[in-house]
Design a protein around this motif. Sequence first.
Motif, PDB file in Angstrom:
ATOM      1  N   SER A  70       0.893  -1.157   0.068  1.00  0.00           N
ATOM      2  CA  SER A  70       0.036   0.080  -0.283  1.00  0.00           C
ATOM      3  C   SER A  70       0.700   1.298  -0.034  1.00  0.00           C
ATOM      4  O   SER A  70       2.077   1.210   0.431  1.00  0.00           O
ATOM      5  CB  SER A  70      -1.026   0.116   1.175  1.00  0.00           C
ATOM      6  N   ASP A  72      -9.488   5.340  -2.302  1.00  0.00           N
ATOM      7  CA  ASP A  72      -9.731   5.048  -3.628  1.00  0.00           C
ATOM      8  C   ASP A  72     -10.296   6.333  -4.130  1.00  0.00           C
ATOM      9  O   ASP A  72      -9.929   6.992  -5.453  1.00  0.00           O
ATOM     10  CB  ASP A  72     -10.835   4.047  -3.854  1.00  0.00           C
ATOM     11  N   SER A  75      -3.916   3.638  -0.833  1.00  0.00           N
ATOM     12  CA  SER A  75      -3.650   3.069   0.255  1.00  0.00           C
ATOM     13  C   SER A  75      -4.220   1.594   0.670  1.00  0.00           C
ATOM     14  O   SER A  75      -3.972   1.176   1.725  1.00  0.00           O
ATOM     15  CB  SER A  75      -3.843   4.178   1.713  1.00  0.00           C
ATOM     16  N   ARG A  76      -5.563   1.515   0.137  1.00  0.00           N
ATOM     17  CA  ARG A  76      -6.332   0.245   0.342  1.00  0.00           C
ATOM     18  C   ARG A  76      -6.206  -0.633  -0.595  1.00  0.00           C
ATOM     19  O   ARG A  76      -6.210  -0.690  -1.802  1.00  0.00           O
ATOM     20  CB  ARG A  76      -7.855   0.889   0.330  1.00  0.00           C
ATOM     21  N   VAL A  77      -5.608  -1.807  -0.234  1.00  0.00           N
ATOM     22  CA  VAL A  77      -5.260  -3.009  -0.732  1.00  0.00           C
ATOM     23  C   VAL A  77      -6.450  -3.881  -1.188  1.00  0.00           C
ATOM     24  O   VAL A  77      -7.254  -4.278  -0.154  1.00  0.00           O
ATOM     25  CB  VAL A  77      -4.224  -3.755   0.005  1.00  0.00           C
ATOM     26  N   SER A 130      -3.235  -5.683  -4.504  1.00  0.00           N
ATOM     27  CA  SER A 130      -2.716  -4.504  -4.762  1.00  0.00           C
ATOM     28  C   SER A 130      -3.768  -3.468  -4.473  1.00  0.00           C
ATOM     29  O   SER A 130      -5.137  -3.416  -4.464  1.00  0.00           O
ATOM     30  CB  SER A 130      -2.407  -4.279  -6.112  1.00  0.00           C
ATOM     31  N   PRO A 131      -3.295  -2.175  -4.105  1.00  0.00           N
ATOM     32  CA  PRO A 131      -4.069  -0.998  -3.888  1.00  0.00           C
ATOM     33  C   PRO A 131      -4.146  -0.504  -5.490  1.00  0.00           C
ATOM     34  O   PRO A 131      -3.464  -0.936  -6.419  1.00  0.00           O
ATOM     35  CB  PRO A 131      -3.405  -0.004  -3.021  1.00  0.00           C
TER      36      PRO A 131
END
Lengths: 470, 464
Positions: free
Chosen positions: A366, A372, A446-448, A456-457
């Motif tokens: 991340s 998002d 930052s959000r995977v 993956s982010p």
Amino acid sequence: MSQARLGDAAAFRVVDQLVGKEPWEVFGERIRRYEIHLSGGKVEMTRGPIALEGYDIRVFRPNDHGTGVGSYASTDFSPEGVTSTVEVAERSAKYATFPSPRVDLPSGRGATGGIVEVLDRGLWEYPMDSLDVYVASLVQAFEGRKEFALSFGSVRATLVETSICNSAGLRTGYGHTTVDLEVGVKAFGGPEGPAPGEYWVNESDRRLRPAELGIRVPEWCRYAEDVRRGRPPPTGEMPVVLPAPVLAGILPAVFGGKFTGPARIRGMAPRPGATLASELITVLDDGRVPWAPMSSPVDDEGIPQRRRTLLEHGVVSELLYDLLHAGAYDTKPTGNAFRGSASGFRSWYRFLFPPTALPSTLSVASGQGGTDTEIIEAAREGVLIQEIGWASPDPLTGAFGGEIRLGYRIRNGELAEPIRGGTVGGVALAPEGSPSLMTQLVAVGSRVGFSEPVSSPPLLVKSLPVGGEL
Amino acid sequence: MGELSDAEGNLYHTVARLGQHSPFVEVLGEAVTGLSIHTNGRTSTFQTPPHVRGAVFRAWTGTGWTEVCISGLDTPSLRYAEGALERVLAHRPPRQPPPGAPSTARIEKSTPTPRPITDMGEEEMLRLAQDAFSWTAGVPDIHETEVQIGWRLDERLYLNSAGARCLQSICRVRAQVAAIAQENGRVSSDRVVHGGVGGRELLNGVTPDKVRKAAETARALLRAKAPPSGRLNVLLSPSMTGYFAHESFGHGAEADQFVRNRSYLQPLLGKLVGPEILTIVDNGSYTGAWSEIYADDEGHPAQRTVLVDRGRFVGALHDRDTAAALGAEPTGNTRRSDVFSRAYVRMTNTYVEPGTSTYDELVKEAGNGVLLESGTGGIEDPQGGQIQIKARMGHLIENGRVTDLVSSMALSGRVLEFLSSIRGVSRKEDFVLDSGSCGKGRTDLLPNSAGGPYLLASAVVGQA
């Protein structure tokens, strides 16, 4: 698989009969598979048990060029069958060449490096009943949704006892389950026109999770509706946001083609220390992600899977090796030998295929790009690609590209209307000094998210060519 | 066909016993042998198709189909399958008869091979591969040459409770030489591939001249321009034309999509969908083609099925179920990847029939656009009517002339729009059938062939 169960595992049964020169390796599988196929929300066919039990014998013979490797797979467990399998493997080894002076087979019993969650116990014990419950939940989730329907689908559960033995004394094995889900979700009507839109779900998991359908089905329906509404994007170079489901169709083939022993032996692997990507990105190979289809306690040569760093802040860190390629470079195997995998696809029976070094689950760390929503804000004017028909990544050149099955325009930093049709493509990974998707990253979210075999982010790429309407 | 013949009695009696529990039972047994080599100068590896023998039993439960598969054709394996199927059928007393009429065909055929290849062993194959490897010597910047040569003998025995018996043995031979160029880390490639059903004569399709030309093209691609993007006049090479046929009226005309109400083509059956110069055919009986079969996996003889006849959509590909549902006849297109995979309606050899234009006429007619060459893959959307096909390379067409080399591209668009834009199809001297594979969804790969001559249309193209 318990130790008691290991006793009659496929590889162990073969080893009991094996008479031959060392070194050798036996990879065995006992497989049960069950499938339910749907047509329009009704059960079209049930399949199972699909009972398949077999093994592959590999022999390693020194020759003038290094090592001759011969292998042969069979389902014949009789003494004659095992003898015949060894003979074919020996014949192949006689004429084969591999530039490795030696092969150091792993030894020990169950050197697994710890527990990795890869077996759904309920599914293992009651496979067909579990599938029935899942399919009933799936069909039920569409009841009352008049604008949506299942157009087709299949749920396939594979239950495998994998066993591996070799002449260095390795005796190991484990049980694992895999669930492959394929569903077409159709959205009808609407003011945009009568043509229905269809969203395809293609997922692999280690577990059956009917409870999650309550969340997933509405999401699939929304995507199907957006496919129906979508229109081709404009043509041009523009910022593109790529989330995990799209990266799952690109990164495994490209990293497999570059960051492995086979790539090194072909002179196509990057040198450690080379800068291939933006400093924003770090890519790991992680064979121990819980419930990930590529995870397992050991790889298909019996080496424990680990977590490896491939790219650290854009700089090449290490490559992935199987036994043979590690031997060619006097290095250690990394636990990345896999059978029956290529370009992100994996066969449900693996003993028929020889092993080669490949990524396990690729994990993009991340970043600092934020949520998002913040990634989309950063794009300002561009597109977010939700699904590519087939990204067709080329492991040699790093090029990828395909039809946009579903995406969204980004206007003034916000998601706008859906897009459908047209193409997006480029070069995912290029040699040092050349531009690529990886060098043009301007933000890593930052959000995977997880989309097998990638976690993956979302990545924001500064510019990729999009082909659509003029 | 020794092993299958040896097991035939056991398979027959198992079907007969299961027939007491179901109105219809069938079995498909399979045995595969072969040999292939892969060499790149640094490593040489042989692969022998595994010694896998197996069978799939399918029975009608009264409301649907159920299947059991086993590895092994020995008596214990067959007993296991029989018991498993009996248990399923015991809980489902027949309520409705199975759809359609079963095959009663009796077919026995092996690939005629005036120059058999099944006696080719490792030593001879290695020698051939080393010869082919040397054909790129002297071409600058060729970093690697990959050679693959192989043959595979696939034997299948189909029996059913209605009396059908189809025993076929098909020998597929394929050779491929790929030249990979590299300069300053940039990589490009081109290849020569030839395959079909037959014997050693098929290896003659890969020649030193063709391999050298591929090596020179691979080298030139290192410096190729990026392709243009947007809606353009597109001239498809024969392999790209094949992908178009396969992805549009191949997958779109698989009638299982009709039954599921997910083919945009279904309401167009019988209607004009393209120009009169366009005829598309699926032909499992095409002698020597890579996807030639003698019978399908429901025991129906392979046949030539016209899908588009001079612009009119006239036919679909059927199995027993879809034919029954739609009032048609099975077309010999029921295929399984292997005995562990389910049967689907599948294509065989799918192609655009030659037209009347010359290649030069099509280039001139294009004016400005792009020639897409060397197809590498495609995907379809039967519901939405979209296709995507990818080319390894191409050339710009400027002022009616073929000019600069360009790198890989993807073509995408709506099939019906593409059809309406077709302006020419070249003659039979340009006709080529390839030797590839095709999946249904993400799985179930099987040998598949597509082809045609050059075809001129317009479509959206982008870098890929």
